[in-house]
Design an enzyme around this catalytic site. Structure first.
Site, PDB file in Angstrom:
ATOM      1  N   TYR A  11     -69.596  32.020 115.133  1.00  0.00           N
ATOM      2  CA  TYR A  11     -70.086  32.463 113.815  1.00  0.00           C
ATOM      3  C   TYR A  11     -70.999  33.692 113.920  1.00  0.00           C
ATOM      4  O   TYR A  11     -70.683  34.770 113.403  1.00  0.00           O
ATOM      5  CB  TYR A  11     -70.786  31.280 113.143  1.00  0.00           C
ATOM      6  CG  TYR A  11     -71.540  31.579 111.871  1.00  0.00           C
ATOM      7  CD1 TYR A  11     -70.994  32.379 110.867  1.00  0.00           C
ATOM      8  CD2 TYR A  11     -72.799  31.021 111.656  1.00  0.00           C
ATOM      9  CE1 TYR A  11     -71.691  32.629 109.693  1.00  0.00           C
ATOM     10  CE2 TYR A  11     -73.496  31.253 110.490  1.00  0.00           C
ATOM     11  CZ  TYR A  11     -72.948  32.069 109.509  1.00  0.00           C
ATOM     12  OH  TYR A  11     -73.646  32.301 108.352  1.00  0.00           O
ATOM     13  N   ILE A  12     -72.113  33.557 114.615  1.00  0.00           N
ATOM     14  CA  ILE A  12     -73.060  34.683 114.656  1.00  0.00           C
ATOM     15  C   ILE A  12     -72.530  35.777 115.596  1.00  0.00           C
ATOM     16  O   ILE A  12     -72.598  36.969 115.283  1.00  0.00           O
ATOM     17  CB  ILE A  12     -74.467  34.199 115.043  1.00  0.00           C
ATOM     18  CG1 ILE A  12     -74.926  33.150 114.017  1.00  0.00           C
ATOM     19  CG2 ILE A  12     -75.455  35.364 115.090  1.00  0.00           C
ATOM     20  CD1 ILE A  12     -76.242  32.488 114.300  1.00  0.00           C
ATOM     21  N   ALA A  73     -73.596  31.614 122.993  1.00  0.00           N
ATOM     22  CA  ALA A  73     -72.794  30.389 123.141  1.00  0.00           C
ATOM     23  C   ALA A  73     -73.686  29.182 123.391  1.00  0.00           C
ATOM     24  O   ALA A  73     -74.283  29.067 124.451  1.00  0.00           O
ATOM     25  CB  ALA A  73     -71.829  30.554 124.307  1.00  0.00           C
ATOM     26  N   TYR A 140     -82.081  19.411 120.761  1.00  0.00           N
ATOM     27  CA  TYR A 140     -81.561  20.781 120.605  1.00  0.00           C
ATOM     28  C   TYR A 140     -82.684  21.809 120.795  1.00  0.00           C
ATOM     29  O   TYR A 140     -82.586  22.728 121.610  1.00  0.00           O
ATOM     30  CB  TYR A 140     -80.915  20.930 119.215  1.00  0.00           C
ATOM     31  CG  TYR A 140     -80.672  22.354 118.810  1.00  0.00           C
ATOM     32  CD1 TYR A 140     -79.822  23.167 119.551  1.00  0.00           C
ATOM     33  CD2 TYR A 140     -81.308  22.901 117.687  1.00  0.00           C
ATOM     34  CE1 TYR A 140     -79.615  24.488 119.193  1.00  0.00           C
ATOM     35  CE2 TYR A 140     -81.091  24.212 117.317  1.00  0.00           C
ATOM     36  CZ  TYR A 140     -80.244  24.998 118.075  1.00  0.00           C
ATOM     37  OH  TYR A 140     -80.049  26.307 117.718  1.00  0.00           O
ATOM     38  N   HIS A 188     -73.818  22.092 108.357  1.00  0.00           N
ATOM     39  CA  HIS A 188     -74.864  22.922 107.764  1.00  0.00           C
ATOM     40  C   HIS A 188     -74.855  22.867 106.237  1.00  0.00           C
ATOM     41  O   HIS A 188     -73.808  22.745 105.608  1.00  0.00           O
ATOM     42  CB  HIS A 188     -74.739  24.373 108.252  1.00  0.00           C
ATOM     43  CG  HIS A 188     -75.091  24.489 109.695  1.00  0.00           C
ATOM     44  ND1 HIS A 188     -74.156  24.739 110.668  1.00  0.00           N
ATOM     45  CD2 HIS A 188     -76.262  24.324 110.337  1.00  0.00           C
ATOM     46  CE1 HIS A 188     -74.756  24.742 111.840  1.00  0.00           C
ATOM     47  NE2 HIS A 188     -76.036  24.488 111.681  1.00  0.00           N
TER      48      HIS A 188
HETATM   49  N1  UDP Z   1     -79.270  18.915 104.777  1.00  0.00           N
HETATM   50  C1  UDP Z   1     -78.975  17.943 103.818  1.00  0.00           C
HETATM   51  N2  UDP Z   1     -77.709  17.462 103.769  1.00  0.00           N
HETATM   52  C2  UDP Z   1     -76.713  17.877 104.609  1.00  0.00           C
HETATM   53  C3  UDP Z   1     -77.018  18.861 105.573  1.00  0.00           C
HETATM   54  C4  UDP Z   1     -78.317  19.359 105.625  1.00  0.00           C
HETATM   55  O1  UDP Z   1     -79.825  17.535 103.041  1.00  0.00           O
HETATM   56  O2  UDP Z   1     -75.577  17.368 104.516  1.00  0.00           O
HETATM   57  C5  UDP Z   1     -80.634  19.449 104.851  1.00  0.00           C
HETATM   58  C6  UDP Z   1     -81.308  19.194 106.194  1.00  0.00           C
HETATM   59  O3  UDP Z   1     -81.995  17.974 106.165  1.00  0.00           O
HETATM   60  C7  UDP Z   1     -82.231  20.395 106.331  1.00  0.00           C
HETATM   61  C8  UDP Z   1     -81.531  21.503 105.549  1.00  0.00           C
HETATM   62  O4  UDP Z   1     -80.551  20.852 104.742  1.00  0.00           O
HETATM   63  O5  UDP Z   1     -83.453  20.153 105.700  1.00  0.00           O
HETATM   64  C9  UDP Z   1     -80.844  22.512 106.439  1.00  0.00           C
HETATM   65  O6  UDP Z   1     -80.041  21.802 107.375  1.00  0.00           O
HETATM   66  P1  UDP Z   1     -79.003  22.535 108.313  1.00  0.00           P
HETATM   67  O7  UDP Z   1     -78.297  21.471 109.110  1.00  0.00           O
HETATM   68  O8  UDP Z   1     -78.153  23.465 107.514  1.00  0.00           O
HETATM   69  O9  UDP Z   1     -79.892  23.454 109.265  1.00  0.00           O
HETATM   70  P2  UDP Z   1     -81.138  23.087 110.237  1.00  0.00           P
HETATM   71  O10 UDP Z   1     -82.360  23.241 109.389  1.00  0.00           O
HETATM   72  O11 UDP Z   1     -80.938  21.715 110.789  1.00  0.00           O
HETATM   73  O12 UDP Z   1     -81.046  24.153 111.283  1.00  0.00           O
END
Ligand code: UDP
Length: 325
Positions: A11-12, A73, A140, A188
């Site tokens: 992606y990026i 990666a 992570y 995401h």
């Molecule tokens: N989130 C959510 N429902 C989903 C996926 C994500 O409520 O199905 C929320 C998650 O809890 C976080 C925000 O959306 O607060 C962004 O999550 P994402 O996985 O996109 O990115 P992260 O912040 O983990 O890098």
């Protein structure tokens, strides 16, 4: 400069290699195609190789005489990193060590690393400056923090010069509509909500609505992938010019809650998003917002595409293409 972009089919990475068009740099891609797509790197020489294969990595670096490596990666899913921490330590730490070992052996001493805001854990204060203590709360984030420590030690002992870029929430798609986010499974926030809008998903779950935030849902700093690519280009030019290692946040200094993202998607797509409130996800800090003053001052970087409207519109164009909406 002759640059190898590791993870350039992802992606990026794919937005990065597209940004390199019309620059003087010569770009090749290395990717194992586990999550990336061959067509993303179709204009470039592609080495299909896994970083666990140290001999092959060494051979590729040696034969092609690269001068700089950009490393995109890695495994990037917080939830999965709890279920399979071994996968994360192997892919994000051991495989990065393999790459660095080959580079140092061949005296390739310029490196750009994709790090993350997850290295901060629960932030001490908002907005987050690079100087804050690192206390990642999920595997992570820990793997990325370990690599940042390794880079610092390798600089001191081997003269490796690096820039580590701590991304906040990467999102959006290229404005020309040719590339965008495509994870399988998708985890995401923005692509999941858009898949609900296009009908590819029945509903969407909000992970927790009792955080200490404006509306109870988590707040994140969403940064357009094209702005991330631009930050990399500026970083590598700075690295070539100064030969001095550094670390930068890439964020937009704007926090949006999950509910605000849903509202914006509903407005742009003119679709009602059905959602449920579900349990909090492990390892999710309530609020992550960058202080980006370091990158704006030192690299003269500015976010150009990261207003929420442009983010959701570009991501929606991409989702319509993927879903034949
Ligand atoms: N989130 C959510 N429902 C989903 C996926 C994500 O409520 O199905 C929320 C998650 O809890 C976080 C925000 O959306 O607060 C962004 O999550 P994402 O996985 O996109 O990115 P992260 O912040 O983990 O890098």
């Amino acid at each position: 400069m002759k640059i190898l972009v590791v993870g350039g089919a992802g992606y990026i990475g794919s937005h990065m290699i597209k940004r390199f068009q019309n620059t003087d740099h010569q770009i090749d891609v290395l990717d194992n195609l586990s999550t990336g797509f061959k067509e993303n790197s179709q204009n470039y020489k592609l080495h299909i190789c896994d970083l666990s294969n140290k001999e092959q990595v060494h051979k590729i670096l040696k034969e092609n005489k690269y001068e700089m490596v950009m490393h995109f990666a890695s495994s990037i899913n917080v939830g999965e990193s709890y279920d399979h921490p071994m996968k994360y330590y192997e892919n994000n730490v051991i495989n990065t060590l393999n790459l660095l070992e080959c580079m140092i052996d061949l005296k390739i001493l310029n490196f750009i690393f994709s790090s993350t805001a997850a290295v901060y854990g629960e932030p001490e204060s908002i907005p987050i400056k690079e100087a804050q203590n690192l206390s990642p709360i999920n595997p992570y984030g820990k793997t990325k923090s370990v690599v940042e420590n390794i880079l610092s030690d390798y600089d001191k002992s081997y003269g490796l010069k690096y820039i580590s870029l701590r991304y906040f929430n990467a999102c959006g798609a290229h404005i020309d509509g040719t590339i965008g986010e495509r994870h399988n499974p998708e985890t995401h926030l923005i692509p999941l909500i858009l898949q609900t809008a296009s009908g590819r998903r029945n509903n969407f779950k909000i992970y927790g609505d009792d955080y200490k935030t404006k509306d109870g849902t988590c707040v994140r700093d969403y940064i357009h992938v094209m702005d991330i690519a631009e930050a990399h280009l500026l970083s590598l030019e700075k690295l070539i010019q100064t030969q001095s290692s550094d670390i930068y946040n890439i964020g937009n200094e704007q926090g949006y809650s999950v509910r605000e993202i849903i509202d914006m998607v509903e407005e742009i797509t003119q679709t009602k998003i059905p959602y449920k409130i579900s349990e909090k996800r492990k390892g999710d800090p309530a609020v992550l917002i960058a202080d980006n003053s370091k990158i704006t001052e030192k690299l003269n970087w500015r976010a150009k595409y990261s207003d929420l409207n442009t983010i959701i519109n570009t991501a929606w164009e991409w989702e319509k293409k993927l879903s034949n909406f």
